[in-house]
Design a protein around this motif. Sequence first.
Motif, PDB file in Angstrom:
ATOM      1  N   ASP A 174       0.826  -1.217   0.000  1.00 32.24           N
ATOM      2  CA  ASP A 174       0.000   0.000   0.000  1.00 32.24           C
ATOM      3  C   ASP A 174       0.856   1.260   0.000  1.00 32.24           C
ATOM      4  N   GLU A 175       2.066   1.163   0.523  1.00 28.82           N
ATOM      5  CA  GLU A 175       2.957   2.315   0.606  1.00 28.82           C
ATOM      6  C   GLU A 175       3.989   2.344  -0.517  1.00 28.82           C
ATOM      7  N   LEU A 176       4.066   1.289  -1.316  1.00 24.50           N
ATOM      8  CA  LEU A 176       5.157   1.119  -2.268  1.00 24.50           C
ATOM      9  C   LEU A 176       5.065   2.097  -3.436  1.00 24.50           C
ATOM     10  N   ASP A 177       6.184   2.714  -3.764  1.00 26.50           N
ATOM     11  CA  ASP A 177       6.288   3.571  -4.954  1.00 26.50           C
ATOM     12  C   ASP A 177       6.119   2.684  -6.185  1.00 26.50           C
ATOM     13  N   PRO A 178       5.055   2.878  -6.966  1.00 26.07           N
ATOM     14  CA  PRO A 178       4.797   1.966  -8.088  1.00 26.07           C
ATOM     15  C   PRO A 178       5.817   2.081  -9.212  1.00 26.07           C
ATOM     16  N   GLU A 179       6.602   3.149  -9.222  1.00 27.57           N
ATOM     17  CA  GLU A 179       7.558   3.356 -10.308  1.00 27.57           C
ATOM     18  C   GLU A 179       8.932   2.760 -10.018  1.00 27.57           C
TER      19      GLU A 179
END
Length: 640
Positions: A174-179
């Motif tokens: 949920d906190e992860l940078d998708p890039e």
Amino acid sequence: MNQRRAREAIETLLELWAAERQASLARFREERDATPLAERLSQGHAWRAGVTEVDAAPGERTRLWLRGAGVPRELAFRPGTPVELSAADQRVRGVWERARSDDAAVVVSGEPATWLLDEQLLVEPADDSATFDRGERALRALVDPAPRSIAAGWREALWGRPPEPWTPAPLATDELDPELNGPQREAVAHALGAPRLALIHGPPGTGKTRTLAEVVVQAVARGERVLACAASNAAVDNLTERLVGRGLSVVRLGHPARVSPAVEAHGLDAQVAASEDYALARGWIVEAHTLRQTLDKRWKRRAIPYAERRAGLAEVRKLLRDARVHLSGLKDAIVNQAQVVCATAAGADSELLAEAEFDLVALDEATQAVDPIALVALLRAPRAVLAGDPCQLPPTVIDPRAADRGLRVSFFERLAAAAPSACRLLTVQYRMPAELMRFPSAQHYGGALEADPSVATQRLAELPGVAADPLRPEPWCFLDTAGKGWEETRLGDDPSLCNPEQAARVAAEVERLLGRGVAPRELGVICAYAAEVRLLRARLAGPIGEGLEVSSVDGFQGREKEAIVVDLVRSNPDARIGFLSDTRRTNVALTRARRFLLVVGDSATLSPHAYYAALLEAADRDGAYLSAWADEAPPFDEPG
């Protein structure tokens, strides 16, 4: 752990740190004493002024407003500079904060002594002894640490057995940078799973700071409190900005004069000043100093009895004491409520943190931090993640013997060699096209780097308003000055080398790039020697006024431009290349460009060195070789 080996290593570091302190102090005094005081005053490198106003400053400090004959605006008094205020045999240290039209502010610790307010003061830059004090305290904490203390744990980790491989930790999606790319995600999981210490090796353009910021975000999501540090204020500000952008509660420690405007509102002083309670404490301090000035004036006119003056001074002390207690409570509340505290590595020893401890230290630019300063940060938590690149600039060390004996080799570099399993390499870079990346990747990173598709084929002519150049068609070019007779020299008493004829050619190449439509602010010139920097700044004063940057390798560390021109300077019949033999410096210079790189050098001088021979071979292979005999960098005229 071999206790004797650890103690010997720490005692050696203490010895080297003491030598570095003396070398730094000697250089400071030599540079200061080389110019008479009268001349320093006339040049704006010293200032005579008196205190006209006293104001509160958060962090148990006082701001003194000074007024004298003009306000010095020279480089010697840039914001954040340590300064010394003196009168007769009395002196106190402070920090230059800022200048206004007719006065300037210096911040001192605690309450100002009476003589500071009464005397005409000499204001001069001071040596940065506080940094050495902090490093020494950190080292001494490791000499004989208490069992199971944080210091004992770091003594074991840094001089004991190499760590065993560990299992990566799961990420909070949920906190992860998708890039984040695959290697970046792997590095984050690896770091979070480390029982003590993990290393993230980030070559140029691979998103090292972004990856470290993700480690911090993930740690906070797990309920941990983090101290985020870096070797320089600029890098701390960059990290702070990223963490604020991710929605974390952050407080930036450090003198406001050293904090960038982008994160100033998140500084401790700014957050304290924004509090309603701050106005109350500030009012008490202003009231105290106004009362003191009134008492002093009446005492000098013999218009007040001694007993009344003594009672008044007691009231002054009470007002100041109440204000300090109030401000200290505000400060503690803000720091204690923050999820992340950001500071320079040296600033981690700040009295503002008192005895605060953290779950994790995240240290950026770890390969530029000398061991004593890295330890200042590490001693705040039982676990740490270090991010850096040992293939770029090492820590700055002035004393050559201390450097040769190991002070210039960082913990990161030693630990990466001793325990490769603790380190993760970031391999996808987002700065350079593939042709620019190929040589540094092969020479420094085992050929492991790959250019992200977003940058792999980018070209300078793709920028709006920039024309293609048929004489310099490739994304990089080695301009060979061999045979031109442009030899290095020293001008006058300048100890640094320069190459005037080569500087003229570099200036012509810069003008050609500008003629293509490259904006001055998107163009940088990197010179290996300070004297060449000065020559080029004189030649290119006009474009510099419009945003062109001409600087040393150190000045461009951690930065990038659309186009870069690198001047290698050295040209002599004996193939002497001096500190160009430290190819980490050249690696920094060659990896600052996003779209176009031009390297100017003498192949006859450089090619006996294997690294530069390989650079010339790469230029020939890529069709990027150009002889200075081929043209004189004529003014650019767009074809057609």
